[in-house]
Design an enzyme around this catalytic site. Sequence first.
Site, short mmCIF file in Angstrom:
data_model
loop_
_atom_site.label_atom_id
_atom_site.label_comp_id
_atom_site.label_asym_id
_atom_site.label_seq_id
_atom_site.Cartn_x
_atom_site.Cartn_y
_atom_site.Cartn_z
N ASP A 227 36.77 -25.85 86.75
CA ASP A 227 37.77 -25.08 87.49
C ASP A 227 39.09 -25.15 86.75
OD1 ASP A 227 38.66 -23.56 89.67
OD2 ASP A 227 37.64 -24.87 91.12
N HIS B 73 44.48 -18.39 84.46
CA HIS B 73 44.23 -19.19 85.67
C HIS B 73 42.90 -19.95 85.61
CE1 HIS B 73 47.58 -17.76 88.27
NE2 HIS B 73 47.60 -16.81 87.36
#
Length: 529
Positions: free
Chosen positions: A411, A203
Amino acid sequence: MADIAEVTQDLPPTAAASRAEEPNTVPRMAKSPSRSGRERRQVCPASQQRLVVVSNRVPVPKDGSNKAGGLTVALEGALKQSGGLWFGWSGETVENPPGEAKMVQSGNITFAVLDLTKQDYDEYYAGFANRALWPVCHYRLDLVQIERHELDGYFRVNHAFAASLALLLRPNDVIWVHDYHFIPLASELRKLGCKNRIGFFLHIPWPPPDVASALPAYGRLLSSFGAYDLVGFHTPQDAENFQQCLTRENIGSSVGPGEHQIDSHRMRIGAFPVGIDIDTFGKMAAAAEDNALVRRTLTSLGNRDLIIGVDRLDYSKGLKQRIEAFSCFIKSNPDFRNRVTYIQITPKSRSDVPEYQQMQREIAEQAGWTNGSLGEVDWTPVRYVNRTVGHSALAGLYRMSRIGLVTPLRDGMNLVAKEFVAAQRPEDPGVLILSRFAGAAHELDCAILVNPYDTEACGAAIARALQMPIEERRERWATMMERLRSNTVQAWCQGFLASLRSVSVESTGLFIEHDTRTNWSVPPETPSP
Ligand code: ADQ
């Protein structure tokens, strides 16, 4: 996901040309020829293959009040389809954890969780996962802490989780492991004889070789990926970085984009950008116009425009630079003094990790200092709040904002960017200012893309967004919505699982005898992963 619990509480863009070739989300992997040249063979139909999800935190239902975010809902949906098992850490530390998992049944889903000792927690979670893997994967080599005992703890906990999970597995289970906490889980399972299909999804970002190689036990970690049949990332860039790492370390060899051969095992590597449930989120945002908190906030703003930032308190989110950018904007655009308010909603996370404690202090000081130097008696420019806000209120706050400020330094994806877009009013949408270093920038390239380190340029982007004509706002928003619609969280889940289930049995080597000790089949000889 930093941690499923963190994500679900109530819950470098590529060139335009290459994006045009890959308009959305579906993983693009080269078709693998069957190694033996024979037809691929499935062990049993997908509908009969139970799904096993493994993640650090598990959303065990409590008294029917399980508030789940989009990711959890999608994974639960996939688990329900054929019955499933969700396995991971309970979130508890105890002195003497029982070796066996605690089980909770909910419909056809079994939740199975293990407790950790304090030492396990310190070494595996707060230690190696969050003080080595997290900073390296977010390109923050200055924050990496290398402690040999933490590394040992990380592998020890992965071994213990694999041993416990092994007892619960069935021969046809398809296993989907999530995130950086569990990189070596598959190799530990393979050592125990597991021949099931195992997929892994990261992730967070995966950096290029020169950065990734700062990880302690880099070669060992990289090799352990080889036990997976499919390794997924949010962006093609991350997938490419990962494959370069393998190649540079001489771990197997690339046999085309998205295919890597390690000994006799062929591993797939692909990009599977996670989406959100835009329809549900959009409806929730529209309904939230009547939410009490949203109404109170609106009243408190007077006639001022709202700029909103929503992030876990983490150094990867670029909060220091963001407040600085806002400050630059006000200083360069004095006409906007007392005409805008920036609300930054930031619940604390990982407060037991020293780097986070220091950052929490610094950001709070910076917000206070900015208000002291820029504010007026009747105007607080920055409202900095360390709270979790219910997802519905959050959706309403996004909807009333003129700007969504999403400027992480790095991110994996960033779901806030997608939620902000989904929450807008079609006739009068707000503007998304998005860091080019968020995975989301890959799909949301109609946002105003910024370099978050360049605070003056970010300040100028705020001024541009506030003055953007309505036609341009609508056009940008409509394009972004189209992208989000073509890649929902359900599509992400189905796409990954379809790819994992299509891995040929021969490439996983499922030629096996049955072992009565565990519940699965093992080969006559245990292979090295
Ligand atoms: P995170 O780093 O946690 O996730 P993000 O993708 O932004 O980051 O997800 C945060 C989620 O938490 C969003 O759904 C958001 O609405 C919610 N949230 C944030 N602040 C909140 C608040 N104050 N109150 C309530 N809810 C709040 C990790 C990776 C990301 C990746 C996700 C999913 O770091 O890059 O996008 O996993 O894969």
